[in-house]
Motif scaffolding. Structure first.
Motif, PDB file in Angstrom:
ATOM      1  N   GLN A  32      60.921 -34.915 -27.577  1.00 10.55           N
ATOM      2  CA  GLN A  32      60.115 -34.181 -28.606  1.00 10.55           C
ATOM      3  C   GLN A  32      60.915 -33.138 -29.519  1.00 10.55           C
ATOM      4  O   GLN A  32      60.312 -32.220 -30.012  1.00 10.55           O
ATOM      5  CB  GLN A  32      58.572 -33.846 -28.168  1.00 10.55           C
ATOM      6  N   ASN A  33      62.125 -33.419 -29.598  1.00  5.87           N
ATOM      7  CA  ASN A  33      62.872 -32.066 -30.220  1.00  5.87           C
ATOM      8  C   ASN A  33      62.426 -31.799 -31.665  1.00  5.87           C
ATOM      9  O   ASN A  33      62.636 -30.850 -32.154  1.00  5.87           O
ATOM     10  CB  ASN A  33      64.479 -32.552 -29.839  1.00  5.87           C
ATOM     11  N   HIS A  34      62.131 -32.932 -32.213  1.00  7.62           N
ATOM     12  CA  HIS A  34      61.584 -32.775 -33.674  1.00  7.62           C
ATOM     13  C   HIS A  34      60.427 -31.993 -33.882  1.00  7.62           C
ATOM     14  O   HIS A  34      60.274 -31.408 -34.984  1.00  7.62           O
ATOM     15  CB  HIS A  34      61.299 -34.442 -34.276  1.00  7.62           C
ATOM     16  N   LEU A  35      59.867 -31.420 -32.475  1.00  9.51           N
ATOM     17  CA  LEU A  35      58.648 -30.780 -32.845  1.00  9.51           C
ATOM     18  C   LEU A  35      58.892 -29.271 -31.952  1.00  9.51           C
ATOM     19  O   LEU A  35      58.362 -28.177 -32.428  1.00  9.51           O
ATOM     20  CB  LEU A  35      57.136 -31.413 -31.830  1.00  9.51           C
ATOM     21  N   LEU A  36      59.796 -29.593 -30.860  1.00 13.68           N
ATOM     22  CA  LEU A  36      59.991 -28.589 -30.017  1.00 13.68           C
ATOM     23  C   LEU A  36      61.291 -27.791 -30.112  1.00 13.68           C
ATOM     24  O   LEU A  36      61.520 -26.924 -29.350  1.00 13.68           O
ATOM     25  CB  LEU A  36      59.698 -28.840 -28.636  1.00 13.68           C
ATOM     26  N   ALA A  37      62.218 -28.446 -30.878  1.00 14.69           N
ATOM     27  CA  ALA A  37      63.358 -27.579 -30.803  1.00 14.69           C
ATOM     28  C   ALA A  37      63.284 -26.294 -31.604  1.00 14.69           C
ATOM     29  O   ALA A  37      62.362 -25.627 -32.277  1.00 14.69           O
ATOM     30  CB  ALA A  37      64.595 -28.280 -31.634  1.00 14.69           C
ATOM     31  N   GLY A  39      63.094 -23.125 -33.652  1.00 15.44           N
ATOM     32  CA  GLY A  39      62.824 -22.985 -35.250  1.00 15.44           C
ATOM     33  C   GLY A  39      61.883 -24.021 -35.853  1.00 15.44           C
ATOM     34  O   GLY A  39      61.392 -23.844 -36.906  1.00 15.44           O
ATOM     35  N   LYS A  40      61.688 -25.064 -34.958  1.00 13.58           N
ATOM     36  CA  LYS A  40      60.453 -25.809 -35.515  1.00 13.58           C
ATOM     37  C   LYS A  40      59.199 -25.192 -35.445  1.00 13.58           C
ATOM     38  O   LYS A  40      58.780 -24.334 -34.492  1.00 13.58           O
ATOM     39  CB  LYS A  40      60.416 -27.234 -34.597  1.00 13.58           C
ATOM     40  N   PRO A  41      58.161 -25.742 -36.442  1.00 10.72           N
ATOM     41  CA  PRO A  41      56.992 -24.996 -36.529  1.00 10.72           C
ATOM     42  C   PRO A  41      56.262 -25.050 -35.322  1.00 10.72           C
ATOM     43  O   PRO A  41      55.411 -23.853 -35.074  1.00 10.72           O
ATOM     44  CB  PRO A  41      56.212 -25.726 -37.539  1.00 10.72           C
ATOM     45  N   ILE A  46      53.787 -22.217 -30.519  1.00 13.22           N
ATOM     46  CA  ILE A  46      53.484 -21.719 -29.138  1.00 13.22           C
ATOM     47  C   ILE A  46      54.043 -20.431 -28.728  1.00 13.22           C
ATOM     48  O   ILE A  46      53.399 -19.796 -27.943  1.00 13.22           O
ATOM     49  CB  ILE A  46      54.216 -22.875 -28.491  1.00 13.22           C
ATOM     50  N   GLU A  47      55.364 -20.356 -29.047  1.00 10.51           N
ATOM     51  CA  GLU A  47      55.842 -18.900 -28.584  1.00 10.51           C
ATOM     52  C   GLU A  47      55.304 -17.752 -29.004  1.00 10.51           C
ATOM     53  O   GLU A  47      55.168 -16.694 -28.385  1.00 10.51           O
ATOM     54  CB  GLU A  47      57.552 -19.049 -28.869  1.00 10.51           C
ATOM     55  N   SER A  48      54.704 -17.909 -30.150  1.00  8.10           N
ATOM     56  CA  SER A  48      54.027 -16.748 -30.680  1.00  8.10           C
ATOM     57  C   SER A  48      52.775 -16.454 -30.145  1.00  8.10           C
ATOM     58  O   SER A  48      51.959 -15.582 -30.403  1.00  8.10           O
ATOM     59  CB  SER A  48      54.275 -16.515 -32.229  1.00  8.10           C
TER      60      SER A  48
END
Length: 441
Positions: A32-37, A39-41, A46-48
């Motif tokens: 799922q790199n298109h979602l979780l790489a 810089g991805k939204p 998640i990180e914020s």
């Protein structure tokens, strides 16, 4: 599970391997790199910890539940889970009550609803006020297209994220990690199983990480000591079905691909998608019906034999069943794919249907009506009708076959391919006879 397989007993060994191996952090989430790489939204959210209500749409075993749990952990929220298969409005209300209690102590709640597409409209509506006022963060998971299965009101309050089936390399990494992990996994030494052996599980899993891990666990349970043989793996994965849901999104995607392969004159593509559907458990009679439709929609009168070939294939499937009858389907599809193409009849029929819906119920002109009784003849039924067989060339030039209130239409326009090329020439000749008839009146 065979204790000889472990270098140390794991603390949660009673749980299935797939559950034990759920990633606890983004760094351990494969795919799922298109979602979780970076810089991805979604990764940024998640990180914020700045989360929003969302729907995860994707095939089984792509990490929908795992992602939802991870989201709750990252934002320090309480995680509640419901299954739409087993839950109702009462369960939703109970979850809302729990969320309200936690809200009073300043703690956020993530409500995860698995297979949310199985909730009816009223059940889906029950979430709306509490999503709206922030009582809970809603995360739905579905294998079906949300635009068809979820209410617009719920969709408008959620963002849809599309999860993709795992690539082979991702599944290989997941299996290797599970094999060697001594805390949650199997605790095997790295040399105990080759990548070639693991790829047998990968191929059988067809993009589903849960299935891949289940197959690995079964094989290790059945193994003799620390040895997992090629023969054992092949027995475990034998009969594994590729992904096919017999009625949902994947079903319609695959029948669409089959139809478009035929339309695009690709016999090889058509055979591939036929094999995928049959391998996944699709009813051959359903395919037979669709194949007959293709013959009329995409080949039409460019090769009228196509319809006969397809009807024969359907009959063969009914008579012989599976797998013997499946070859007849393959033969029919190859014939359709290489036949000259025409959608002229399909377009003409749609135009005629549109006219009928829009123009109302016009009466049949008197000259086209049948007159089996004396009264009907006295009312001029059938009067002035010109019997085509008695006309030159068997064609009643200038005759009108439309209602009096509706100007004659030209729906059918043959294409310059196959038999329709000859049909077009014949129709053009009839048009010329009509023109001469009108000029001579």
């Amino acid at each position: 599970m065979n204790p000889d397989l472990f270098s140390a007993q794991t603390p949660d060994a009673g749980k299935p391997l797939a559950d034990r191996m759920r990633p606890r952090s983004l760094e351990n989430f494969f795919g799922q790199n298109h979602l979780l790489a970076a810089g991805k939204p979604l990764r940024n959210a998640i990180e914020s910890g700045a989360l929003h209500s969302m729907v995860f749409w994707g095939p089984p075993g792509t990490g929908k539940t795992t992602l939802a749990r991870m989201l709750a952990n990252y934002c320090g929220a309480e995680f509640l889970s419901l299954s739409a298969v087993l839950s109702g409005v009462k369960d939703i209300r109970a979850a809302v009550d729990q969320a309200r209690q936690r809200q009073t102590s300043g703690k956020q709640t993530v409500l995860f609803v698995d297979e949310v597409h199985r909730f009816n409209k009223a059940q889906q509506d029950a979430f709306l006020p509490y999503v709206e006022d922030g009582t809970l963060l809603f995360i739905g998971a579905t294998t079906e297209n949300p635009s068809f299965e979820l209410n617009n009101a719920l969709l408008s309050r959620s963002r849809v994220y599309v999860l993709r089936q795992h690539e082979a390399e991702e599944l290989l990494r997941i299996l290797r990690h599970a094999l060697e992990d001594t805390e949650h996994g199997l605790g095997y030494p790295p040399s105990s199983m080759s990548d070639a052996q693991l790829m047998l599980f990968v191929q059988a899993a067809d993009g589903d990480a849960r299935r891949a891990l289940n197959l690995l666990e079964i094989a290790t349970d059945l193994s003799d000591g620390n040895v997992v043989s090629d023969e054992l793996i092949k027995e475990v994965v034998a009969g594994g079905m590729r992904r096919f849901d017999k009625g949902g999104e994947v079903f319609y995607d695959q029948i669409s691909a089959l139809h478009k392969s035929v339309r695009g004159s690709s016999p090889d593509g058509a055979l591939y998608w036929l094999a995928r559907m049959l391998d996944g458990g699709c009813d051959p009679l359903y395919i037979a019906r669709r194949v007959v439709r293709m013959a009329s929609e995409d080949i039409g009168n460019a090769d009228p034999r196509a319809l006969q070939v397809c009807m024969s294939a359907w009959d063969t499937v009914e008579r012989l069943g599976s797998p013997e009858g499946e070859l007849a389907l393959a033969q029919a599809l190859v014939y359709l794919a290489v036949a000259p193409k025409s959608n002229a009849v399909y377009k003409a029929f749609n135009m005629a249907m549109a006219d009928v819906r829009e123009s109302g119920s016009h009466e049949v002109p008197l000259h086209l009506r049948n007159a089996p009784t004396k009264l009907m003849k006295e009312l001029d039924y059938g009067k002035c009708y010109r019997y085509a067989h008695d006309e030159p060339e068997g064609y009643a030039a200038g005759e009108n076959y439309f209602p009096d209130e509706l100007a004659p239409r030209s729906y059918y326009v043959p294409v310059p391919r196959g038999l329709e090329e000859k049909i077009a020439a014949r129709l053009q000749h009839f048009r010329e006879l009509d023109r001469q008839y009108k000029n001579n009146k």
